[in-house]
Motif scaffolding. Structure first.
Motif, PDB file in Angstrom:
ATOM      1  N   ASN A   1      14.940   3.507   5.437  1.00  0.00           N
ATOM      2  CA  ASN A   1      14.165   2.461   6.117  1.00  0.00           C
ATOM      3  C   ASN A   1      12.951   1.971   5.328  1.00  0.00           C
ATOM      4  N   LEU A   2      13.011   1.993   4.007  1.00  0.00           N
ATOM      5  CA  LEU A   2      11.915   1.479   3.197  1.00  0.00           C
ATOM      6  C   LEU A   2      12.276   0.100   2.670  1.00  0.00           C
ATOM      7  N   THR A   3      11.298  -0.784   2.617  1.00  0.00           N
ATOM      8  CA  THR A   3      11.546  -2.174   2.231  1.00  0.00           C
ATOM      9  C   THR A   3      11.813  -2.284   0.733  1.00  0.00           C
ATOM     10  N   PRO A   4      12.558  -3.299   0.315  1.00  0.00           N
ATOM     11  CA  PRO A   4      12.805  -3.503  -1.124  1.00  0.00           C
ATOM     12  C   PRO A   4      11.529  -3.610  -1.954  1.00  0.00           C
ATOM     13  N   PRO A   5      10.488  -4.375  -1.535  1.00  0.00           N
ATOM     14  CA  PRO A   5       9.274  -4.432  -2.362  1.00  0.00           C
ATOM     15  C   PRO A   5       8.642  -3.061  -2.581  1.00  0.00           C
ATOM     16  N   LEU A   6       8.679  -2.213  -1.545  1.00  0.00           N
ATOM     17  CA  LEU A   6       8.110  -0.869  -1.666  1.00  0.00           C
ATOM     18  C   LEU A   6       8.879  -0.068  -2.712  1.00  0.00           C
ATOM     19  N   LEU A   7      10.195  -0.089  -2.620  1.00  0.00           N
ATOM     20  CA  LEU A   7      11.026   0.643  -3.574  1.00  0.00           C
ATOM     21  C   LEU A   7      10.886   0.087  -4.979  1.00  0.00           C
ATOM     22  N   GLU A   8      10.763  -1.233  -5.080  1.00  0.00           N
ATOM     23  CA  GLU A   8      10.617  -1.866  -6.389  1.00  0.00           C
ATOM     24  C   GLU A   8       9.293  -1.496  -7.063  1.00  0.00           C
ATOM     25  N   ALA A   9       8.243  -1.325  -6.269  1.00  0.00           N
ATOM     26  CA  ALA A   9       6.961  -0.914  -6.827  1.00  0.00           C
ATOM     27  C   ALA A   9       7.064   0.468  -7.452  1.00  0.00           C
ATOM     28  N   ILE A  10       7.811   1.373  -6.807  1.00  0.00           N
ATOM     29  CA  ILE A  10       7.984   2.721  -7.337  1.00  0.00           C
ATOM     30  C   ILE A  10       8.821   2.694  -8.613  1.00  0.00           C
ATOM     31  N   LEU A  11       9.924   1.937  -8.603  1.00  0.00           N
ATOM     32  CA  LEU A  11      10.855   1.928  -9.738  1.00  0.00           C
ATOM     33  C   LEU A  11      10.294   1.203 -10.950  1.00  0.00           C
TER      34      LEU A  11
ATOM     35  N   GLY B   1       0.809  -1.213   0.000  1.00  0.00           N
ATOM     36  CA  GLY B   1       0.000   0.000   0.000  1.00  0.00           C
ATOM     37  C   GLY B   1       0.840   1.261   0.000  1.00  0.00           C
ATOM     38  N   ILE B   2       1.921   1.262   0.767  1.00  0.00           N
ATOM     39  CA  ILE B   2       2.808   2.431   0.787  1.00  0.00           C
ATOM     40  C   ILE B   2       3.434   2.635  -0.594  1.00  0.00           C
ATOM     41  N   GLY B   3       3.927   1.545  -1.182  1.00  0.00           N
ATOM     42  CA  GLY B   3       4.520   1.654  -2.508  1.00  0.00           C
ATOM     43  C   GLY B   3       3.531   2.173  -3.540  1.00  0.00           C
ATOM     44  N   ALA B   4       2.266   1.715  -3.449  1.00  0.00           N
ATOM     45  CA  ALA B   4       1.244   2.176  -4.385  1.00  0.00           C
ATOM     46  C   ALA B   4       0.948   3.653  -4.190  1.00  0.00           C
TER      47      ALA B   4
END
Length: 434
Positions: free
Chosen positions: A259-269, A212-215
């Motif tokens: 402090n952001l998780t890899p899945p969150l960052l990957e969703a943005i990228l 949800g954060i990544g979205a």
């Protein structure tokens, strides 16, 4: 019964008839308020002799008929026989009891509608609060990225709990936001859709929170891009390069928050990568695209189809699903796309549809798994008070079905005001758009 003040004269094309002329197949319009009779509609074609007798028992001085809607012509007018007998009295008593039962059923339907509106009101209040938080976080992200992430994290956590408990209301609100092109509105829609898909894919709740954060932050890189480029449908090569840079720029900005998780960052990228390798920024394909990005990509594309930059190009929710499934399937993870279609339903809540009897309705509840073409619908019936709108569960109706989906921009304003009254909500109304 008192006549409705605007219903005592025939409409154009109608004729006056009385109860003696009724029979199955004759169209009739009752000149009384909807709340004062037991029938579902004021205007309908009589289905059987029982309906004809119930109308006659109302003792209305006049009725109206549209001959063009009749399957058979009305009977010739007859004089009512004088006097009464025990059989007539018994029949009158039976009809009165039947009318009372049907009025009770009608009140029960009104209660269902009231409960639905309470759910929508609750979901709306959540969305308004979420909109304020997200809009503020987006505006302040570049200056205070850590604080912004904390704010959207709260929204994601609350939404994971609140809206996933009532997914139908969530989807209706997405449809009703009506082409608001603010970052906050789009981010909220993509978050909700991604969470619904993630839930369908049985992703654990903690992972859903991160998704949800990544979205919510997937388009954060657009903050540094001119609005003229973002809103253009015909970018030149240079402008397209600038536009595509928002994925990496957003990823780098999020990295600075820490402090952001890899899945969150990957969703943005990687939310613009495509399963067939045609996307950007890295032209990844297949399962090389991280799962979080594959989920957000589907949610993002759906919302862009139903709420595009140019509202004239907007698709209905069902058209958007059809487009993604039939024309764009190669661009997405087929298994996830199938789950998305299942989660949304063939006719997602918020869709405007035409029913098999010609009436117009809004889908307000998902269809059961065994009957995917039979959702719950709210009927457009202007003679019925909106707070008491008629809801029909098509899964329990053997005669009525959805004939076809309709596009919102092709429907008259009064119809949409009745069926989707919240569609004018501006999710970012509390703050200026970034």
């Amino acid at each position: 019964m008192s006549p409705a003040p605007d219903a005592v004269t025939p409409n154009e094309g109608e004729i006056c008839i009385d109860a003696s002329q009724l029979r199955p197949g004759v169209h009739v319009r009752l000149p009384v308020p909807w709340v004062e009779h037991q029938f579902m509609f004021n205007s309908f074609v009589i289905a059987d002799e029982e309906q004809a007798r119930l109308i006659a028992a109302m003792k209305l001085p006049q009725l109206f008929c549209d001959p063009t809607r009749c399957k058979v012509p009305p009977l010739l007018r007859q004089e009512e026989p004088p006097g009464s007998d025990p059989e007539a009295a018994a029949e009158k008593e039976r009809l009165a009891a039947l009318a009372a039962r049907r009025m009770a059923e009608k009140r029960a339907r009104a209660q269902v509608m009231s409960e639905l509106r309470e759910r929508l009101d609750k979901a709306q209040q959540h969305y308004l609060g979420a909109a304020r938080e997200v809009s503020g976080a987006i505006q302040g992200f570049l200056a205070h990225p850590r604080e912004a992430v904390e704010r959207v994290a709260r929204v994601s956590k609350d939404t994971t709990t609140a809206l996933l408990a009532d997914p139908d209301s969530a989807i209706v609100l997405i449809a009703e936001k009506a082409h608001d092109d603010g970052h906050a509105a789009h981010s909220l829609s993509v978050m909700t859709l991604a969470l619904l898909l993630g839930k369908q894919a049985q992703i654990p709740e903690q992972a859903l929170h991160s998704l949800g954060i990544g979205a919510l932050l997937h388009d954060i890189g657009k903050l540094a891009i001119k609005a003229s480029i973002l809103r253009s449908n015909e970018r030149n090569r240079y402008e397209e390069q600038i536009y595509q840079s928002h994925c990496r720029a957003g990823h780098d900005a999020a990295m600075r928050a820490g402090n952001l998780t890899p899945p969150l960052l990957e969703a943005i990228l990687h939310h613009h990568e495509r399963y067939d390798g045609s996307g950007f920024p890295d032209r990844l394909s297949g399962n090389a695209i991280p799962l979080s990005a594959r989920l957000v990509a589907i949610a993002n594309r759906f919302d862009n189809l139903v709420s595009p930059i140019d509202p004239r190009r907007a698709l209905s929710p069902s058209e958007a699903l059809s487009t993604m499934w039939t024309r764009e399937q190669k661009a997405f993870d087929a298994a996830l796309l199938q789950l998305f279609v299942r989660a949304m339903g063939v006719y997602p809540p918020g869709s405007i549809v035409q029913l098999s009897d010609g009436r117009i309705a809004a889908v307000v509840g998902s269809a059961p798994a065994g009957k995917p073409l039979s959702p719950k619908v709210m009927i457009y019936a202007p003679e019925v008070p909106r707070r008491q709108s008629i809801i029909i569960d098509l899964a329990s109706d053997d005669e009525l079905k959805v004939d076809r989906p309709l596009r919102l921009q092709e429907r008259p304003p009064e119809e949409l005001d009745y069926l989707l009254p919240r569609r004018k909500i501006n999710w970012s109304y509390m703050a200026q758009r970034p």
